[in-house]
Design a protein around this motif. Structure first.
Motif, PDB file in Angstrom:
ATOM      1  N   GLY A 176       0.880  -1.200   0.085  1.00 22.33           N
ATOM      2  CA  GLY A 176      -0.092  -0.204   0.066  1.00 22.33           C
ATOM      3  C   GLY A 176       0.876   1.177   0.066  1.00 22.33           C
ATOM      4  O   GLY A 176       1.499   1.535  -1.072  1.00 22.33           O
ATOM      5  N   GLU A 177       0.556   2.000   1.222  1.00 22.63           N
ATOM      6  CA  GLU A 177       1.338   3.352   1.069  1.00 22.63           C
ATOM      7  C   GLU A 177       2.748   3.055   2.057  1.00 22.63           C
ATOM      8  O   GLU A 177       3.213   4.152   2.539  1.00 22.63           O
ATOM      9  N   ARG A 178       3.213   2.116   2.018  1.00 20.45           N
ATOM     10  CA  ARG A 178       4.468   1.818   3.026  1.00 20.45           C
ATOM     11  C   ARG A 178       5.410   1.042   2.270  1.00 20.45           C
ATOM     12  O   ARG A 178       4.964   0.163   1.425  1.00 20.45           O
ATOM     13  N   VAL A 179       6.766   1.259   2.411  1.00 22.20           N
ATOM     14  CA  VAL A 179       7.887   0.473   1.955  1.00 22.20           C
ATOM     15  C   VAL A 179       8.551   0.148   3.029  1.00 22.20           C
ATOM     16  O   VAL A 179       8.848   0.834   4.123  1.00 22.20           O
ATOM     17  N   THR A 180       8.983  -1.071   3.203  1.00 24.40           N
ATOM     18  CA  THR A 180       9.779  -1.686   4.117  1.00 24.40           C
ATOM     19  C   THR A 180      10.918  -2.341   3.503  1.00 24.40           C
ATOM     20  O   THR A 180      10.915  -2.611   2.494  1.00 24.40           O
ATOM     21  N   GLY A 181      11.964  -2.672   4.252  1.00 25.56           N
ATOM     22  CA  GLY A 181      13.219  -3.416   3.640  1.00 25.56           C
ATOM     23  C   GLY A 181      14.380  -3.502   4.642  1.00 25.56           C
ATOM     24  O   GLY A 181      14.412  -3.236   6.033  1.00 25.56           O
TER      25      GLY A 181
END
Length: 254
Positions: A176-181
């Motif tokens: 959605g409106e988040r990026v993680t990594g």
């Protein structure tokens, strides 16, 4: 990105000829991915982790990729031949085997190779060389941006593409409106907005572990690539992010 003209300037194309003549159908609007290459009837292995891609645009161009640079030209397909006025290629620096593969494909496409389409199977041949390809939507449907673990493959700075040790441990995932990594050294997360071709990253937060050597270089490259507005493109299991002066290429395994 600088374009190196292989044989003069690109010319406008006035029509594509009769695509549906003896060669079996229309190529317009389709992308084909290689399944095999033969030289004089014998298998010819491509460079590891590369695949030939031929994209025939609706406006009469061929965009080809052999694993490093992109090349394109107006193309005529009548008479069972792929005829190009001029072939232009980007000038991105890559390792020698992939440069050689670019040159090989450029020469083959510039020689007015024959083509034949049978169902979703395309064959392009010149001399003793034959490339077997399959419609990309059959061979490798595009993965979704969301929910896929995208693993860093290539860092692009200006016209130079680099493949650093440890990049396989660097990854991002969109939800959605988040990026993680992970940069391998630190975890990251932040906001991201999107439209059909563009991502807009907000401030990316990371954990505070100190990084050194290659890990620090990769972390800096990743965070620089996840700033502000970038264009994105998904081709099968590959994700390309591009800003004016840098870029990141990712791959995902199914």
């Amino acid at each position: 990105m600088r374009m190196v003209v292989v044989a003069g300037l690109l010319l406008a194309l006035a029509g594509c000829g009769d695509e549906s003549s003896a060669s079996g159908g229309s190529l317009k609007g389709k992308t084909y991915l290689s399944t095999a290459v033969t030289e004089d009837g014998q298998p010819n292995e491509l460079v590891a982790n590369t695949r030939i891609s031929l994209h025939f645009t609706d406006d009469g161009r061929l965009i080809a990729d052999a694993g490093c640079n992109s090349m394109q030209s107006p193309v005529k397909t009548s008479g069972g031949k792929l005829s190009m006025d001029d072939l232009a290629m980007t000038g991105m620096g890559c390792d020698q085997p992939r440069h050689a593969q670019d040159d090989w494909l450029s020469k083959l496409l510039s020689a007015d190779p024959a083509w034949k389409l049978e169902g979703d199977q395309l064959t392009v041949s010149s001399g003793g060389t034959a490339i077997s390809l399959q419609d990309g939507q059959t061979a490798e449907p595009d993965l979704a941006l969301d929910g896929t673990k995208w693993i860093l493959e290539t860092v692009i700075t200006g016209e130079v593409a680099s493949h650093s040790a440890g990049a396989e441990k660097v990854w991002i995932t969109f939800n959605g409106e988040r990026v993680t990594g992970s940069t391998d050294c630190n975890e990251l997360q932040g906001p991201v907005a999107r439209d059909t071709t563009k991502l807009t990253f907000g401030e990316i937060a990371t954990t505070r572990r100190a990084c050194a050597g290659d890990a620090a270089v990769l972390e800096t490259a990743l965070l620089n690539g996840l700033k502000g507005n970038v264009t994105y493109e998904i081709d099968a299991n590959r994700l390309k992010l591009r800003a004016p002066s840098n870029g990141l290429d990712f791959t995902a395994t199914r």
